[in-house]
Scaffold this motif. Structure first.
Motif, short mmCIF file in Angstrom:
data_model
loop_
_atom_site.label_atom_id
_atom_site.label_comp_id
_atom_site.label_asym_id
_atom_site.label_seq_id
_atom_site.Cartn_x
_atom_site.Cartn_y
_atom_site.Cartn_z
N ARG A 1 -11.77 0.38 9.85
CA ARG A 1 -10.57 1.15 10.21
C ARG A 1 -10.81 2.01 11.45
O ARG A 1 -10.11 2.98 11.68
CB ARG A 1 -10.10 1.98 9.02
CG ARG A 1 -11.18 2.72 8.29
CD ARG A 1 -11.71 3.94 8.96
NE ARG A 1 -10.76 5.04 8.87
CZ ARG A 1 -10.71 6.03 9.74
NH1 ARG A 1 -11.57 6.09 10.76
NH2 ARG A 1 -9.82 7.00 9.62
N LYS B 1 -13.23 1.56 2.58
CA LYS B 1 -13.04 1.73 4.01
C LYS B 1 -14.30 2.30 4.65
O LYS B 1 -15.00 3.12 4.05
CB LYS B 1 -11.82 2.63 4.28
CG LYS B 1 -10.52 2.02 3.73
CD LYS B 1 -9.28 2.76 4.16
CE LYS B 1 -8.77 2.26 5.48
NZ LYS B 1 -7.47 2.90 5.85
N LYS C 1 -3.47 12.07 -1.00
CA LYS C 1 -3.74 11.95 0.44
C LYS C 1 -4.87 12.88 0.90
O LYS C 1 -4.79 14.09 0.68
CB LYS C 1 -2.48 12.31 1.25
CG LYS C 1 -1.32 11.34 1.11
CD LYS C 1 -1.66 9.92 1.50
CE LYS C 1 -2.24 9.74 2.87
NZ LYS C 1 -2.66 8.33 3.11
N GLN D 1 -8.32 2.12 -3.51
CA GLN D 1 -8.88 2.34 -2.18
C GLN D 1 -9.83 3.53 -2.19
O GLN D 1 -9.52 4.57 -2.78
CB GLN D 1 -7.74 2.59 -1.20
CG GLN D 1 -8.16 2.94 0.21
CD GLN D 1 -6.98 3.01 1.17
OE1 GLN D 1 -6.07 2.17 1.09
NE2 GLN D 1 -6.96 3.97 2.05
N HIS E 1 -4.89 2.88 11.44
CA HIS E 1 -5.77 4.05 11.57
C HIS E 1 -6.75 3.88 12.72
O HIS E 1 -7.21 4.85 13.31
CB HIS E 1 -6.51 4.34 10.26
CG HIS E 1 -5.58 4.80 9.18
ND1 HIS E 1 -4.95 3.93 8.34
CD2 HIS E 1 -5.13 6.05 8.86
CE1 HIS E 1 -4.17 4.62 7.52
NE2 HIS E 1 -4.25 5.90 7.81
N ALA F 1 -11.96 6.41 4.14
CA ALA F 1 -13.08 6.61 5.06
C ALA F 1 -13.86 7.89 4.73
O ALA F 1 -15.09 7.92 4.77
CB ALA F 1 -12.54 6.68 6.48
N ARG F 2 -13.12 8.94 4.39
CA ARG F 2 -13.77 10.23 4.15
C ARG F 2 -14.61 10.25 2.87
O ARG F 2 -15.42 11.13 2.67
CB ARG F 2 -12.72 11.34 4.11
CG ARG F 2 -12.15 11.62 5.49
CD ARG F 2 -10.77 12.22 5.44
NE ARG F 2 -10.15 12.18 6.77
CZ ARG F 2 -9.56 11.11 7.30
NH1 ARG F 2 -9.49 9.98 6.62
NH2 ARG F 2 -9.04 11.15 8.50
N ARG G 1 0.83 -1.20 0.00
CA ARG G 1 0.00 0.00 0.00
C ARG G 1 0.87 1.26 0.00
O ARG G 1 2.06 1.21 0.34
CB ARG G 1 -0.94 0.04 1.21
CG ARG G 1 -0.25 0.17 2.55
CD ARG G 1 -1.10 0.93 3.57
NE ARG G 1 -1.09 2.37 3.32
CZ ARG G 1 -2.09 3.18 3.59
NH1 ARG G 1 -3.20 2.73 4.11
NH2 ARG G 1 -1.98 4.49 3.35
C1 PEP Z 1 -5.19 5.54 4.52
O1 PEP Z 1 -5.41 4.32 4.46
O2 PEP Z 1 -4.10 6.05 4.23
C2 PEP Z 1 -6.25 6.44 4.99
C3 PEP Z 1 -6.25 7.74 4.71
O3 PEP Z 1 -7.17 5.79 5.71
P1 PEP Z 1 -8.65 6.24 6.17
O4 PEP Z 1 -9.37 6.63 4.95
O5 PEP Z 1 -9.17 5.00 6.82
O6 PEP Z 1 -8.47 7.37 7.16
#
Ligand code: PEP
Ligand code: MN
Length: 335
Positions: free
Chosen positions: A236, A206, A131, A181, A271, A184-185, A126
């Motif tokens: 997560r 997530k 980001k 991926q 996380h 979460a957001r 990963r």
């Molecule tokens: C991640 O996996 O880098 C991440 C940002 O995770 P999450 O969306 O669960 O906060």
């Protein structure tokens, strides 16, 4: 609504039934399981005469599905879904270990981490290229260059790569990415989910920071409704009143989701806790409660990581976690 077919139903009979159901304006989802073939009906089933359907020669039983998630529902697909990803698979008897840095920082960093996590038994690499940061002033990722670096690491190690998408317009950049991926957001970014539903890419979805399991499965349903059934769920941690940990890891989500859905579910203890020393016990607990795998943040120099250093394991600590997890998996198998 589902119709469970009798054993011995021929392909021709199945096709006749499916085309009749389609003429009733329904989408038909067929799951050929180890025990039975299940025909799932999606759409307005109120016009379907349940008794008539049940009286057909090939039909064993008919049930209405009360949950709003249909394709993701275990009743539609009684066997576990096994998601193929390059040379590996997720779900069923496999235990997936995804490891790597929170964000891709440089080629040297990713290469070093990729080689070490592979030696420790990671099955995928990963690294975030795009980001989602709380502050606009924090490192936002290397973007397209980050994906190129991950692809180089894949070439070098053979590990399939997992990286986050934030905008459907970026999809062309993800063409060679093995697993996309949804963070979460973005779990309820429905427009993004719909676009991903049109692809045949494997999606690691997530759970949102404050979302119920029903909402989580409805987000999976958005992707599946578009025709893409290659989904891996990831718990997560969720927001609670607790402040010593970054989030609260909802491990009960694993056995609950196993009942509700056929999709594989993995745990992200990094996380979920935000604390590197809590990752090992939570990873062991995840393996013990039936998760299909883990996603763990690993950094070669956590103190200087550009993102999430406090929860990142050194390669040595990650190696120790994988050993402990393997022992738990063996113990669970013997039970
Ligand atoms: C991640 O996996 O880098 C991440 C940002 O995770 P999450 O969306 O669960 O906060
Ligand atoms: Mn992170």
């Amino acid at each position: 609504m589902i119709a469970v077919l009798k054993q011995g139903t021929t392909e021709k009979q199945l096709e006749n039934l499916s085309s009749w159901l389609r003429t009733q304006g329904l989408d038909v989802h067929i799951s050929k399981g180890s025990a039975h073939t299940v025909v799932g009906l999606i759409g307005d089933t109120s016009k379907i005469d349940e008794e008539l359907l049940e009286s057909l020669d090939i039909v064993d039983s008919v049930k209405r599905i009360s949950e709003p998630f249909k394709s993701a529902n275990r009743k539609f697909h009684p066997d576990d879904s096994i998601i193929k990803v390059a040379n590996t698979s997720v779900g069923g008897d496999s235990f997936t270990i995804i490891a790597g840095p929170c964000s891709v920082e440089s080629e040297a960093q990713v290469m070093e981490i990729a080689k070490s996590v592979k030696r420790s038994g990671a099955t995928m690499l990963r690294g975030g290229a795009f980001k989602p940061r709380t502050s606009p002033y924090d490192f936002q990722g290397l973007k397209a260059d980050g994906i190129e670096i991950l692809l180089e690491a894949k070439k070098e190690t053979g590990l399939p790569i997992v990286t986050e998408i934030m905008n459907a317009n970026h999809l062309p950049l993800f063409e060679k990415v093995d697993v996309i991926q949804v963070g979460a957001r973005n779990m309820q970014n429905f427009e993004l989910l719909k676009e991903l539903g049109k692809t045949n890419k494997t999606i690691l979805l997530k759970r949102g920071l404050a979302n119920t399991l029903k909402e989580f499965l409805m987000s999976a349903e958005y992707i599946m409704a578009g025709g893409n059934e290659n989904i891996i769920l990831c718990e997560r941690g969720i927001r609670t009143f607790e402040t010593y940990t970054r989030n609260t890891l909802d491990l009960s989500a694993v056995p609950m989701l196993k009942e509700l859905t056929h999709l594989p579910i993995i745990i992200d203890p990094s996380h979920a806790t935000g604390v590197a020393r809590l990752v090992k016990p939570m990873a062991m607990a995840a393996a013990a409660c039936g998760a299909d795998g883990l996603m763990i943040e690993v950094h070669n120099d956590p103190k200087h990581a550009l993102c999430d250093g406090a929860q990142s394991l050194t390669p040595e600590a990650f190696d120790d976690v994988t050993r402990a997890v393997r022992r738990i998996l063996m113990a669970v198998k013997e039970l």
